[in-house]
Design a protein around this motif. Sequence first.
Motif, PDB file in Angstrom:
ATOM      1  N   GLY A  34       0.796  -1.220   0.000  1.00  0.00           N
ATOM      2  CA  GLY A  34       0.000   0.000   0.000  1.00  0.00           C
ATOM      3  C   GLY A  34       0.823   1.261   0.000  1.00  0.00           C
ATOM      4  O   GLY A  34       0.356   2.300  -0.463  1.00  0.00           O
ATOM      5  N   MET A  35       2.054   1.205   0.500  1.00  0.00           N
ATOM      6  CA  MET A  35       2.898   2.389   0.542  1.00  0.00           C
ATOM      7  C   MET A  35       3.329   2.804  -0.853  1.00  0.00           C
ATOM      8  O   MET A  35       3.751   3.925  -1.084  1.00  0.00           O
ATOM      9  N   LEU A  36       3.227   1.884  -1.836  1.00  0.00           N
ATOM     10  CA  LEU A  36       3.648   2.192  -3.197  1.00  0.00           C
ATOM     11  C   LEU A  36       2.513   2.777  -4.034  1.00  0.00           C
ATOM     12  O   LEU A  36       2.701   3.099  -5.196  1.00  0.00           O
ATOM     13  N   VAL A  37       1.295   2.863  -3.440  1.00  0.00           N
ATOM     14  CA  VAL A  37       0.182   3.432  -4.186  1.00  0.00           C
ATOM     15  C   VAL A  37       0.439   4.896  -4.498  1.00  0.00           C
ATOM     16  O   VAL A  37       0.106   5.396  -5.562  1.00  0.00           O
ATOM     17  N   VAL A  38       1.094   5.619  -3.553  1.00  0.00           N
ATOM     18  CA  VAL A  38       1.322   7.049  -3.711  1.00  0.00           C
ATOM     19  C   VAL A  38       2.237   7.299  -4.899  1.00  0.00           C
ATOM     20  O   VAL A  38       3.309   6.735  -5.009  1.00  0.00           O
ATOM     21  N   GLY A  39       1.816   8.137  -5.811  1.00  0.00           N
ATOM     22  CA  GLY A  39       2.667   8.546  -6.911  1.00  0.00           C
ATOM     23  C   GLY A  39       2.730   7.585  -8.073  1.00  0.00           C
ATOM     24  O   GLY A  39       3.541   7.753  -8.966  1.00  0.00           O
ATOM     25  N   LEU A  40       1.836   6.547  -8.149  1.00  0.00           N
ATOM     26  CA  LEU A  40       1.896   5.599  -9.248  1.00  0.00           C
ATOM     27  C   LEU A  40       1.113   6.056 -10.469  1.00  0.00           C
ATOM     28  O   LEU A  40       1.124   5.371 -11.482  1.00  0.00           O
ATOM     29  N   GLY A  41       0.444   7.187 -10.356  1.00  0.00           N
ATOM     30  CA  GLY A  41      -0.374   7.625 -11.471  1.00  0.00           C
ATOM     31  C   GLY A  41       0.431   7.906 -12.723  1.00  0.00           C
ATOM     32  O   GLY A  41      -0.093   7.886 -13.833  1.00  0.00           O
ATOM     33  N   GLY A  42       1.759   8.142 -12.589  1.00  0.00           N
ATOM     34  CA  GLY A  42       2.587   8.448 -13.749  1.00  0.00           C
ATOM     35  C   GLY A  42       2.980   7.232 -14.546  1.00  0.00           C
ATOM     36  O   GLY A  42       3.620   7.343 -15.585  1.00  0.00           O
ATOM     37  N   PHE A  43       2.615   6.010 -14.084  1.00  0.00           N
ATOM     38  CA  PHE A  43       3.019   4.818 -14.813  1.00  0.00           C
ATOM     39  C   PHE A  43       1.777   4.030 -15.184  1.00  0.00           C
ATOM     40  O   PHE A  43       1.004   3.621 -14.330  1.00  0.00           O
ATOM     41  N   GLY A  44       1.562   3.819 -16.456  1.00  0.00           N
ATOM     42  CA  GLY A  44       0.341   3.184 -16.914  1.00  0.00           C
ATOM     43  C   GLY A  44       0.378   1.683 -16.802  1.00  0.00           C
ATOM     44  O   GLY A  44       0.825   1.006 -17.707  1.00  0.00           O
ATOM     45  N   VAL A  45      -0.114   1.144 -15.686  1.00  0.00           N
ATOM     46  CA  VAL A  45      -0.116  -0.303 -15.534  1.00  0.00           C
ATOM     47  C   VAL A  45      -1.048  -0.951 -16.529  1.00  0.00           C
ATOM     48  O   VAL A  45      -0.927  -2.143 -16.820  1.00  0.00           O
ATOM     49  N   ASN A 104      -2.744   2.158   8.109  1.00  0.00           N
ATOM     50  CA  ASN A 104      -1.419   2.785   8.164  1.00  0.00           C
ATOM     51  C   ASN A 104      -0.962   3.318   6.809  1.00  0.00           C
ATOM     52  O   ASN A 104       0.113   3.908   6.702  1.00  0.00           O
ATOM     53  N   ILE A 105      -1.749   3.084   5.744  1.00  0.00           N
ATOM     54  CA  ILE A 105      -1.361   3.507   4.397  1.00  0.00           C
ATOM     55  C   ILE A 105      -1.930   4.899   4.129  1.00  0.00           C
ATOM     56  O   ILE A 105      -3.151   5.088   4.035  1.00  0.00           O
ATOM     57  N   ASN A 106      -1.048   5.895   4.028  1.00  0.00           N
ATOM     58  CA  ASN A 106      -1.471   7.294   3.881  1.00  0.00           C
ATOM     59  C   ASN A 106      -2.325   7.519   2.645  1.00  0.00           C
ATOM     60  O   ASN A 106      -3.198   8.396   2.632  1.00  0.00           O
ATOM     61  N   ALA A 107      -2.083   6.744   1.575  1.00  0.00           N
ATOM     62  CA  ALA A 107      -2.824   6.954   0.330  1.00  0.00           C
ATOM     63  C   ALA A 107      -4.303   6.681   0.499  1.00  0.00           C
ATOM     64  O   ALA A 107      -5.125   7.110  -0.322  1.00  0.00           O
ATOM     65  N   PHE A 108      -4.685   5.948   1.561  1.00  0.00           N
ATOM     66  CA  PHE A 108      -6.079   5.598   1.776  1.00  0.00           C
ATOM     67  C   PHE A 108      -6.754   6.511   2.797  1.00  0.00           C
ATOM     68  O   PHE A 108      -7.897   6.284   3.185  1.00  0.00           O
ATOM     69  N   ALA A 125     -10.886   3.218  -2.492  1.00  0.00           N
ATOM     70  CA  ALA A 125     -11.347   2.743  -3.791  1.00  0.00           C
ATOM     71  C   ALA A 125     -10.673   3.504  -4.930  1.00  0.00           C
ATOM     72  O   ALA A 125     -10.290   2.916  -5.951  1.00  0.00           O
ATOM     73  N   ALA A 126     -10.535   4.816  -4.774  1.00  0.00           N
ATOM     74  CA  ALA A 126      -9.922   5.633  -5.826  1.00  0.00           C
ATOM     75  C   ALA A 126      -8.454   5.251  -6.039  1.00  0.00           C
ATOM     76  O   ALA A 126      -7.969   5.188  -7.173  1.00  0.00           O
ATOM     77  N   ALA A 127      -7.735   5.008  -4.949  1.00  0.00           N
ATOM     78  CA  ALA A 127      -6.321   4.650  -5.059  1.00  0.00           C
ATOM     79  C   ALA A 127      -6.160   3.313  -5.765  1.00  0.00           C
ATOM     80  O   ALA A 127      -5.275   3.140  -6.614  1.00  0.00           O
ATOM     81  N   LEU A 128      -7.002   2.345  -5.448  1.00  0.00           N
ATOM     82  CA  LEU A 128      -6.906   1.036  -6.095  1.00  0.00           C
ATOM     83  C   LEU A 128      -7.302   1.125  -7.568  1.00  0.00           C
ATOM     84  O   LEU A 128      -6.735   0.433  -8.419  1.00  0.00           O
ATOM     85  N   GLU A 129      -8.240   2.012  -7.874  1.00  0.00           N
ATOM     86  CA  GLU A 129      -8.639   2.171  -9.267  1.00  0.00           C
ATOM     87  C   GLU A 129      -7.484   2.715 -10.109  1.00  0.00           C
ATOM     88  O   GLU A 129      -7.296   2.332 -11.266  1.00  0.00           O
TER      89      GLU A 129
END
Length: 615
Positions: free
Chosen positions: A18-29, A117-121, A134-138
């Motif tokens: 979950g700590m890696l969710v932050v800032g992943l928007g720049g990489f198109g999985v 404990n995951i700040n992105a959530f 939900a938004a972070a997982l999307e």
Amino acid sequence: MASKRGGMPKSLGLILIGMLVVGLGGFGVTNFSGNVRKIGSVGDADIPVSDYARALQNEIRAVEAQAGQPVSFPQAQAMGLPQRVLSQMVVTAALESEADTLGISVGDERLAEELSNINAFHGPDGKLDRVAYAAALERIDMSERDFEEQLRSQSAATLLQGAVLAGTKLPDTYIHTLAGYAAERRAFTWAELGADALTTGLPVPTEDELTAWYEANIDRFTLPETKQITYAWVTPDMIVDSVEVDEESLRAAYAEREAEFNMPERRLVERLVFADDAEAQAALERLTSGEITFEALVQERGLELADTDMGDVSRDDLDGAADVVFAAEVGDIAGPAPTPLGPALFRLNAILPAHETTFEEAEPALRDTLALDRARRVIDGMAQSLDDELAAGATLEELADSTDLTLDQIGWTAQSSEGIAGYDAFREAAQAVTADDYPKIDQLGDGGLFAMRLEEVREPAPQPFEDVRNAVVAGWEHQAQTDALVEEAKALAAQLSEGKTFEGLGLTAKTETGLNRNAQASDIPAGLVAEAFKLEPGATAALPGEGTAFVMRLDEVIAADLESDEVKQLTQIFGDQAANDVAQDLFQALSTDIQQRAGVTIDQQALNAVHANFQ
């Protein structure tokens, strides 16, 4: 049940997904959609394509942040980043597979704690927020079920890893032995034997002996790779005598620097400012009576002595205090006197007399300065036209014939430092020049310029014996003297072992009272401490020096005091380090065993597809 996902590779799976969710928007999985969803697996634990891609991108970003510049994927490959990330993910997947086999899992409460404990959530209130979750997982194209299953698997793997790393403790005897070895000390006595200790003269070497010594030490007489370079150069100093400077320019320069050439009488003073005249007068009376020193008074005011230092000042610098200060003698306290900051006391530290330099006296220095400056401008004006001529096909020899450039040659090595080789710019150019390079104008850094041409590269080769014969003779004699002195030292060591004293043998002894194995001191010859730890008490030894020899006797073995603070600290350090080393070895062994039992499968085509997206 959904298939298990591989954990993140950082710190072998200890960083939560979950700590890696932050800032992943720049990489198109979503680039990795389709039938291929994993790059490999360990047992039943998959390593998802998207996880590997994100982990590899994070690794590259970390290197870029450290280097301060972008890193291309070919550069990342050359650094081994893909291999490193893949290796870490395989290890983490192996732990997840083993945790599943052993039935290790985490409950819903632990999972909820990890999610919180995951700040992105987190929402605006800093707590776990369903919408943010939900938004972070999307954003990373992952369902809640898959993410929570992956997080649960990684947490279980983390528990297994922690059990291995935290469960290691070595016996106290082992740790005390290490600390005792490191803290043990030696006391010894030693003396140096110089040339005056020789009882006989040195033999005269034969030609065969010199040749043999030359061959045995051929590395001393081997020239390094040498570049034969032809170069043309010019510096301001080389043409300064041809530069004319008229008197008008000299007088104008003198006028500009008149304050430098004609300095008024000055004083070195310290100034202490007060709020009013009464306070300043009271302070002066305390100083005059001897009740307090100037330094103590400064400190009493909450200041440092440097805060009061005015340096050297003229009358103009002192305003209304000038007469008072200039009437004082060295060491006097002058004042109180008015200043823009308030009444002040001045301590006079030195009187600097007026200094006057006439134009005639300053003329030689002015002429040199102006001539060098004009020479630099002359050379700077030549640079472009010289470069153009070289580009048009002119040779260095032709430039030297038609300009102020001087032609020369050098056998350049990495150790060269004389003449033009003393310039950094020339050394860098000489290091880089190849036979395919055409001469071009480069700056030397002092206003000079140069151009070079590589003639040939000479491989490392021994200098002929006859060319270095004198150095060979000197080296042979140096070695012969050392060997002879070592024999003398051995004879003296034998007598010391029989009970004779250093003083009785006419030796100037030095005693070391207690040195540990790592002791270093400029006055203790290299090798003596190491030799001391090889000896038993009372034993002696002879060691070679450089044209000298040493004789030594071990006086005492000083055991480590296990109750001292120093040794206790060592014991703690060794205990932690040894336990960590063993734990890492055990963990590595466990990881290897799991991979061998469960089996590792890597899909190279999937890896290539991920790597193609980084190109």
